[in-house]
Design a protein around this motif. Structure first.
Motif, short mmCIF file in Angstrom:
data_model
loop_
_atom_site.label_atom_id
_atom_site.label_comp_id
_atom_site.label_asym_id
_atom_site.label_seq_id
_atom_site.Cartn_x
_atom_site.Cartn_y
_atom_site.Cartn_z
N LEU A 333 1.09 -8.82 3.88
CA LEU A 333 3.04 -9.11 2.85
C LEU A 333 1.99 -10.39 2.31
O LEU A 333 2.78 -10.73 2.17
N ASP A 334 1.31 -9.98 1.72
CA ASP A 334 0.27 -10.93 0.53
C ASP A 334 0.26 -10.14 -0.86
O ASP A 334 -0.13 -10.22 -1.95
N LEU A 335 0.87 -8.84 -0.62
CA LEU A 335 0.86 -8.06 -1.76
C LEU A 335 1.35 -8.66 -3.10
O LEU A 335 2.92 -8.74 -2.86
N SER A 336 0.82 -8.36 -3.89
CA SER A 336 1.61 -8.67 -4.75
C SER A 336 1.74 -6.91 -6.30
O SER A 336 1.12 -6.11 -5.88
N ALA A 337 2.29 -7.39 -6.89
CA ALA A 337 2.55 -6.34 -8.09
C ALA A 337 1.71 -6.50 -9.20
O ALA A 337 0.58 -7.35 -9.32
N ASP A 338 1.25 -4.57 -9.47
CA ASP A 338 0.45 -4.41 -10.61
C ASP A 338 0.80 -3.60 -11.76
O ASP A 338 1.32 -2.57 -11.07
N PRO A 339 1.34 -4.48 -12.59
CA PRO A 339 2.04 -4.01 -14.08
C PRO A 339 0.60 -2.79 -14.26
O PRO A 339 2.21 -1.74 -14.77
N ALA A 340 0.13 -2.74 -13.95
CA ALA A 340 -0.66 -1.34 -14.87
C ALA A 340 -1.93 -0.64 -13.20
O ALA A 340 -2.78 0.53 -14.16
N LEU A 341 -0.57 -0.65 -12.59
CA LEU A 341 -1.45 0.58 -10.95
C LEU A 341 -1.66 2.27 -11.93
O LEU A 341 -1.25 2.29 -12.61
N PRO A 342 -3.16 2.60 -11.81
CA PRO A 342 -3.17 4.11 -11.63
C PRO A 342 -2.03 4.56 -10.89
O PRO A 342 -2.25 4.75 -9.95
N VAL A 343 -1.43 5.74 -11.72
CA VAL A 343 -1.52 7.14 -10.47
C VAL A 343 -2.40 6.85 -9.27
O VAL A 343 -1.79 7.79 -8.91
N SER A 344 -3.69 7.05 -9.41
CA SER A 344 -4.55 7.79 -8.24
C SER A 344 -3.93 7.08 -7.09
O SER A 344 -4.78 7.47 -6.17
N THR A 345 -3.28 5.51 -7.51
CA THR A 345 -3.22 4.98 -5.68
C THR A 345 -1.72 4.57 -5.58
O THR A 345 -0.66 4.13 -6.49
N VAL A 346 -1.46 5.44 -4.61
CA VAL A 346 -0.47 5.94 -4.38
C VAL A 346 0.26 4.83 -3.50
O VAL A 346 1.40 4.48 -3.99
N CYS A 347 -0.24 4.18 -2.85
CA CYS A 347 -0.33 2.90 -2.06
C CYS A 347 -0.88 1.38 -1.68
O CYS A 347 -2.25 2.22 -1.74
N VAL A 348 -0.34 0.81 -2.51
CA VAL A 348 -1.45 -0.59 -2.67
C VAL A 348 -2.28 -1.48 -0.95
O VAL A 348 -0.95 -1.63 -0.02
#
Length: 348
Positions: A333-348
């Motif tokens: 629940l402390d998930l944060s946004a990542d504007p540069a999230l790589p496509v290899s990361t499907v779920c944070v």
């Protein structure tokens, strides 16, 4: 196992909320797909203004959620899990969606999945065409991304095999539309104008197609510049600009490169299914040329209907459903946004 998954999308200028049902056999059924776009607020600037987009998301989020639940004839208490775009995208816009999804997940005490926007564009195809064969190849074409992706598992294994080195295809459309004095966003008006033009009228360059160029990377900056220079030259000579011919010739160059590289990648990888998604996938010439070349190569082509190609909450809900079905652990629940999230990361 959770059955009703809510998806929240706010990576750019569309506020999307989708609802899907995950069935026992792993298929995903679309129940609602509501979108509030702020594109009209950005049109006079010729592109998306991040601060304007963030404010629009704040104003549209709750009304869009309400419309989605009304359309599905569901209530918030029916939700079993929530998926939200965690990246990539505009930082402020992403934070609006992530904050809303975290609030709903905490209030409803349901698991939260922070997911990859790009993977969502691929997962949305399963809402229309059913389970995705593996491996598959995806050509993702939008305003911010042009990528070739190998899909071994939509819930966890996506590998980039090619990407644009400069402008994305959708970005080139917007810039060429501005040169031709056509409305923003540039995709639909160029597509419409091209239908009345001759695609062979002007020999615009096919970027990144030389023998020494990377086989599966893309470049559209040179093409955009070539169009601008051609128009400037015609204006300097006092000639009227044949907008339809310029649009058709530009569009043919884009579709030619995209489809040629996608079919080549699939053929050389021994992959029999190509998925084209993202906003530019709604382009009529791209889909027609892809269908022709895939048929000639014996490749199955899957293109979601136009409404599903553009940014929407349904694609995020669909990806969330696949993660739930695969038993992927929820995000904290402390998930944060990542504007540069790589496509290899499907779920944070």
């Amino acid at each position: 196992m959770p059955r009703i998954i809510m998806g929240v999308e706010s990576s750019c200028d569309e506020t999307g909320v989708g609802l899907v049902r995950l069935h026992d056999d792993g298929t995903v059924e679309l129940l609602a797909d509501e979108v509030a776009s702020s594109v009209d607020q950005h049109a006079r600037f010729g592109g998306v203004v991040p601060e304007v987009a963030s404010r629009a998301h704040l104003e549209a989020m709750v009304p869009t959620v309400r419309r989605a639940f009304d359309a599905a004839n569901l209530t918030l208490s029916d939700v079993d899990a929530i998926a939200v775009t965690a990246g990539p995208g505009l930082a402020g816009a992403l934070l609006v969606g992530v904050s809303a999804a975290k609030a709903y997940a905490a209030a409803l005490d349901v698991p939260l999945y922070g997911v990859n926007h790009l993977a969502g564009h691929i997962a949305v195809d399963t809402l229309q065409h059913g389970p995705l064969p593996t491996p598959s190849l995806a050509l993702l074409v939008s305003g911010g991304h042009t990528q070739l992706l190998r899909i071994d598992d939509i819930a966890g294994k996506i590998t980039e095999i090619g990407s644009t080195v400069d402008d994305a295809a959708g970005e080139a459309y917007d810039k060429v539309a501005r040169v031709l004095e056509l409305p923003y966003p540039g995709g639909p008006p160029i597509d419409k104008a091209a239908k009345e033009g001759n695609p062979k009228a002007i020999a615009f360059p096919r970027g990144m197609t030389g023998p020494r160029d990377p086989a599966f990377d893309f470049s559209f900056s040179g093409l955009k510049t070539a169009v601008a220079r051609w128009v400037e030259g015609a204006q300097a000579r006092g000639e009227d600009i044949p907008v339809a011919d310029v649009a058709a010739s530009f569009q043919e160059a884009v579709a030619d490169v995209l489809t040629a590289k996608a079919v080549r990648a699939a053929t050389e990888s021994g992959i029999g299914t190509l998925v084209i998604s993202g906003g530019v996938a709604a382009n009529s010439r791209l889909s027609a040329l892809a269908a022709q070349r895939c048929a000639e190569a014996g490749i199955e082509l899957r293109v979601p209907r136009p409404r599903l190609c553009t940014d929407n909450g349904a694609m995020i809900a669909a990806l969330g459903a696949h993660l739930v079905a695969a038993g992927v652990a929820p995000s904290p629940l402390d998930l944060s946004a990542d504007p540069a999230l790589p496509v290899s990361t499907v779920c944070v």
